[in-house]
Design a protein around this motif. Structure first.
Motif, PDB file in Angstrom:
ATOM      1  N   LYS A   1       0.867  -1.176   0.000  1.00  0.00           N
ATOM      2  CA  LYS A   1       0.000   0.000   0.000  1.00  0.00           C
ATOM      3  C   LYS A   1       0.900   1.221   0.000  1.00  0.00           C
TER       4      LYS A   1
ATOM      5  N   SER B   1      -5.112   5.775  -1.768  1.00  0.00           N
ATOM      6  CA  SER B   1      -5.812   5.430  -3.010  1.00  0.00           C
ATOM      7  C   SER B   1      -5.052   4.454  -3.892  1.00  0.00           C
ATOM      8  N   ILE B   2      -3.818   4.129  -3.522  1.00  0.00           N
ATOM      9  CA  ILE B   2      -2.976   3.327  -4.420  1.00  0.00           C
ATOM     10  C   ILE B   2      -2.378   2.113  -3.719  1.00  0.00           C
TER      11      ILE B   2
ATOM     12  N   ALA C   1       0.110  -0.930  -4.898  1.00  0.00           N
ATOM     13  CA  ALA C   1       1.027  -1.172  -6.018  1.00  0.00           C
ATOM     14  C   ALA C   1       1.726  -2.509  -5.872  1.00  0.00           C
TER      15      ALA C   1
ATOM     16  N   TRP D   1       1.602   0.405 -10.766  1.00  0.00           N
ATOM     17  CA  TRP D   1       0.175   0.119 -10.660  1.00  0.00           C
ATOM     18  C   TRP D   1      -0.500   0.531 -11.959  1.00  0.00           C
TER      19      TRP D   1
ATOM     20  N   LYS E   1      -4.069   1.940 -14.095  1.00  0.00           N
ATOM     21  CA  LYS E   1      -5.208   2.849 -13.991  1.00  0.00           C
ATOM     22  C   LYS E   1      -6.194   2.543 -15.106  1.00  0.00           C
TER      23      LYS E   1
ATOM     24  N   PHE F   1      -7.790   2.360  -9.706  1.00  0.00           N
ATOM     25  CA  PHE F   1      -6.392   1.976  -9.566  1.00  0.00           C
ATOM     26  C   PHE F   1      -6.307   0.531  -9.092  1.00  0.00           C
TER      27      PHE F   1
ATOM     28  N   ASP G   1      -3.239  -2.970  -8.618  1.00  0.00           N
ATOM     29  CA  ASP G   1      -1.890  -3.510  -8.833  1.00  0.00           C
ATOM     30  C   ASP G   1      -1.919  -4.694  -9.784  1.00  0.00           C
TER      31      ASP G   1
ATOM     32  N   SER H   1       5.003   9.222  -4.852  1.00  0.00           N
ATOM     33  CA  SER H   1       3.656   8.789  -5.252  1.00  0.00           C
ATOM     34  C   SER H   1       2.598   9.765  -4.781  1.00  0.00           C
TER      35      SER H   1
ATOM     36  N   GLU I   1       0.050  11.544  -7.495  1.00  0.00           N
ATOM     37  CA  GLU I   1      -1.319  11.001  -7.487  1.00  0.00           C
ATOM     38  C   GLU I   1      -2.383  12.049  -7.819  1.00  0.00           C
TER      39      GLU I   1
END
Length: 206
Positions: free
Chosen positions: A115, A119-120, A122, A139, A141, A146, A148, A194, A198
């Protein structure tokens, strides 16, 4: 074949036809909507970027020119490499990076899910090539989604297009050198970077 089986078969065939129609619609329909990834800011806070050129062969393999490979540096001399590739009509451009690394003779180790920010989530890789070690996060999109996982991105794009929603796809990859065998410090640097990029992704990679 009874009626129930026939109906099921017809539903499946109709669905498959819908998927095919949406996925293989003419690229000319997307031309007017083309996003230029090169417009992504070269200055983000204290970080300033230099473009890393790619060869014509690279573009041929990737099947698009709509991408960037940049070296972002901060005043401390730390580097984060950003690779961003985008397509509105070709889902193949965002294939898993491991495929490329293995082909160049690099070794991929310590592969896991991490994590990065709220929001992401990966995929984290340690990539070793000769005497160099890099920590890499990437990651995918699909619209505002989003993930992984490559297959989840592909499924999201396919389903949205099946039901008439135009959803593009992108791959975001960042990496930095692992110095003094300090993988934790490399991760903290990528996590910080990141958080900076983002908020920019919805505008420059919609």
């Amino acid at each position: 074949m009874n009626n129930k089986t026939f109906i099921i078969v017809m539903v499946v065939l109709a669905f498959a036809a819908g998927v095919s129609l949406r996925l293989y619609q003419s690229p000319r329909e997307d031309a007017a909507l083309k996003v230029k990834v090169a417009d992504f800011p070269k200055e983000i806070g204290e970080w300033k970027a230099t473009d890393i050129p790619l060869s014509e062969r690279d573009y041929e393999i990737l099947e698009t020119r709509n991408l960037i490979l940049r070296d972002y540096k901060n005043p401390k001399g730390q580097s984060v490499y950003l690779y961003l590739i985008y397509s509105e009509d070709n889902r193949k451009v965002s294939h898993p990076p491991e495929v490329c690394f293995i082909g160049t003779g690099a070794t991929v180790t310590d592969e896991k899910k991490v994590k990065v920010i709220n929001s992401i989530v990966a995929k984290s890789l340690v990539v070793e090539n000769k005497n160099e070690r890099q920590l890499m996060l990437y990651w995918y999109k699909a619209g505002n989604f989003f993930t992984d996982k490559y297959l989840k991105q592909q499924w999201k794009v396919a389903m949205d297009r099946t039901f008439g929603k135009r959803t593009s796809g992108a791959l975001i990859r960042i990496s930095t050198a692992i110095n003094n065998n300090d993988q934790a410090a490399a991760f903290d640097l990528l996590k910080h970077f990141s958080g900076l990029i983002e908020p920019l992704l919805p505008k420059y990679v919609p």
